[in-house]
Design an enzyme around this catalytic site. Structure first.
Site, PDB file in Angstrom:
ATOM      1  N   CYS A 181       0.833  -1.218   0.000  1.00 54.45           N
ATOM      2  CA  CYS A 181       0.000   0.000   0.000  1.00 54.45           C
ATOM      3  C   CYS A 181       0.858   1.255   0.000  1.00 54.45           C
ATOM      4  O   CYS A 181       0.335   2.368  -0.048  1.00 54.45           O
ATOM      5  CB  CYS A 181      -0.923   0.022   1.204  1.00 54.45           C
ATOM      6  SG  CYS A 181      -2.050  -1.369   1.261  1.00 54.45           S
TER       7      CYS A 181
ATOM      8  N   CYS B 111      -2.676   8.852   6.227  1.00 56.23           N
ATOM      9  CA  CYS B 111      -1.388   8.830   6.946  1.00 56.23           C
ATOM     10  C   CYS B 111      -1.626   9.039   8.445  1.00 56.23           C
ATOM     11  O   CYS B 111      -0.977   8.399   9.286  1.00 56.23           O
ATOM     12  CB  CYS B 111      -0.460   9.933   6.441  1.00 56.23           C
ATOM     13  SG  CYS B 111       0.007   9.748   4.703  1.00 56.23           S
TER      14      CYS B 111
END
Lengths: 131, 408
Positions: free
Chosen positions: A37, A106
């Protein structure tokens, strides 16, 4: 996409980069994300007998925002109790770093890393007291 | 000479306009501003003559028989659309099958997807890990319903150069129209529509030191004469194939850019190969676990270096070298969060796709820039590897494939 000054600062001068001994009973390790990812965070905490985080270290494979999110997380963790640490939300990180929508994942990953490190530490403690 | 920042190494994305090109264009914005379609006065004649001259310059560079075979467009995306949709619509009664590859530009792939919705069948050929189309695969895919084969001259990400002449010969033999998106290879590798049997070719000015917003479609007029259904209707400009007043300054610049390359491309390609190889050697001399994506050697553009820096995420690296303009196949650089479909078609692991950086060198790249960028990249990759949990784990002997990662 332009980065905020805070993201650039953390990415260029990441705080608390490093490794704690994952086999130490006072250390909790969180490893989240996936190489496929494009981001992996490892966040580690050392917890005192009183349940206060004395040290935090991280290493991150990822973009500048991922590095900055985990670097900021380690700064915030030091000196906090486990309860306080567990209440850090990804939205706090988004706000502090001015992350754009495409980078919110994130901050989610950083929150997951914190939770996962705390869980790992607690698991170690309970298996010790159980033994 | 002192370095100037930022340093541009993304010549696959676009190029600056060459000062010689700009100088040729300037009068056509002001005193010679006429509409090339104005037949009744001097303003129009001057513009028309300038366009005619540019048409010859472009035709010469592409190896076309006649200037009339050049249809000016707004750029290669439009040229690709016109070629595919124009052929599909015109030859619909003859067949409904189109052959292309998995690593074409989106202007081809998305046009093909639209044509599929309209009842066409499209075969997307594999390219293997070298990123090269096999002529045998093209041969095997051709059926009696096939009306068009579209294969790019060179890929925009990994720079691999396809066997255009061989595919051209095959298409001729089988009576199938052959289109090539020549955008990336033009001016960097051999390209000649006549010698290579190309029937339609998309090109654009801004990748060859001309202005943005102007391109062309080469349309063969004999053996075979290729017919197209126009996709933009209007005043019947460009012999009815593309209506709309011509972008005269842009076309003049495009012509000049072609003229320069006709004279200089071979020497320029050799210079670029030298600089690109220098960059590669420096990186490989100091860093381990680097992987070149796509074929290396003669089947690759001389200015392209696409390399995966294992354990260092591409966007993270780009940020660390932010004074250098490069691009990455990492998911993080795209809005879709999908890693590059080109690298996926080459069978590059997703992990490595996320660590890829594309360096594209060009006319104004200097040896000093190459040396500076090599040093900077080496230092930053080392720093980011120290920051990478994956690098640490790999060095400890952990097989990263054995870990149950939590995809998110």
């Amino acid at each position: 996409m332009a980065y905020s000054d805070k993201v650039i600062d953390h990415a260029e001068n990441p705080r608390n980069v490093g490794t704690l001994d994952k086999d130490d009973p006072s250390v909790g390790t969180g490893l989240v994300g996936a190489p496929a990812c494009g981001d992996v965070m490892r966040l580690q905490i050392r917890v005192s007998g009183e349940g206060v985080i004395e040290d935090a270290k991280f290493k991150t494979f990822g973009c500048g925002s991922a590095i900055a999110s985990s670097s900021l997380a380690t700064e915030w963790l030091k000196g906090r109790t486990l309860e306080e640490a567990g209440s850090i939300r990804n939205t706090d990180i988004v706000k502090e770093l001015n992350l754009p929508p495409v980078k919110i994942h994130c901050s989610v990953l950083a929150e997951d890393a914190i939770k996962s490190a705390i869980e790992d530490f607690r698991k170690k403690q309970s298996s010790r007291s159980g033994a | 000479m002192a370095l100037k920042f930022p340093i541009y190494m993304d010549y696959h994305a676009t190029t600056p306009v060459d000062p010689r090109v700009l100088e040729t264009m300037l009068p056509f914005f002001t005193e010679n501003f006429g509409n090339a379609a104005s037949r009744s006065h001097r303003y129009g004649w001057v513009a028309e003559e300038a366009v005619g001259y540019a048409r010859e310059q472009v035709a010469t560079f592409l190896g076309a028989d006649r200037p009339e075979e050049i249809v000016f467009t707004s750029g290669a995306s439009e040229s690709d659309n016109l070629a595919l949709k124009g052929v599909a619509e015109f030859y619909r009664d003859k067949g409904n099958h189109i052959i292309t590859t998995k690593i074409e530009h989106k202007a081809i792939l998305d046009t093909c997807k639209r044509l599929e919705k309209e009842g066409f069948e499209v075969t997307y050929l594999d390219v293997g890990k070298e990123g090269l189309v096999s002529v045998d695969d093209v041969r095997a895919a051709i059926t009696d319903k096939t009306i068009l084969v579209s294969v790019m001259l060179a890929n925009n990400e990994v720079g691999t150069i396809q066997p255009i002449a061989e595919i051209g010969a095959l298409c001729k033999e089988r009576g199938v129209i052959f289109h090539s998106d020549a955008v990336q290879g033009l001016g960097k590798t051999e390209f000649d529509v006549k010698a290579m049997g190309v029937d339609l070719a998309s090109v654009t000015a801004h990748k060859i030191y001309g202005p943005k917003g102007v391109g062309a479609l080469y349309v063969r007029r004999s053996k075979p004469r290729v017919r197209l259904t126009a996709q933009i209707d209007g005043g019947g400009h460009e012999r009815g194939m593309r209506s709309g007043p011509l972008n005269v300054p842009g076309i003049v610049g495009f012509g000049k850019a072609c003229e320069i390359l006709t004279k200089e491309w071979r020497a320029e390609a050799e210079k670029l190969r030298g600089l690109r190889d220098r960059l590669k050697h420096k990186l490989f001399a100091e860093l381990d676990e680097l992987f070149i994506n796509g074929a290396w050697g003669d089947r690759r553009l001389p200015n392209n270096l696409n390399v995966s820096f294992a354990y260092v995420e591409g966007e993270g690296l780009m940020m660390a070298i932010k004074d250098v303009g490069v691009s990455s196949g990492s998911a993080c650089t795209s809005a879709s969060l999908e890693p590059s479909y080109v690298l996926r078609a080459l069978g590059v692991d997703e992990e490595l796709a996320h660590t890829s950086i594309r360096f594209g060198l060009g006319r104004f790249t200097t040896e000093e820039e190459v040396d500076y960028v090599a040093r900077l990249v080496i230092d930053k990759v080392k720093k980011l590897r120290d920051l990478s949990p994956l690098y640490e784990m790999a060095k400890e002997g952990v097989n990263l494939k054995d870990i149950a990662w939590t995809a998110h």
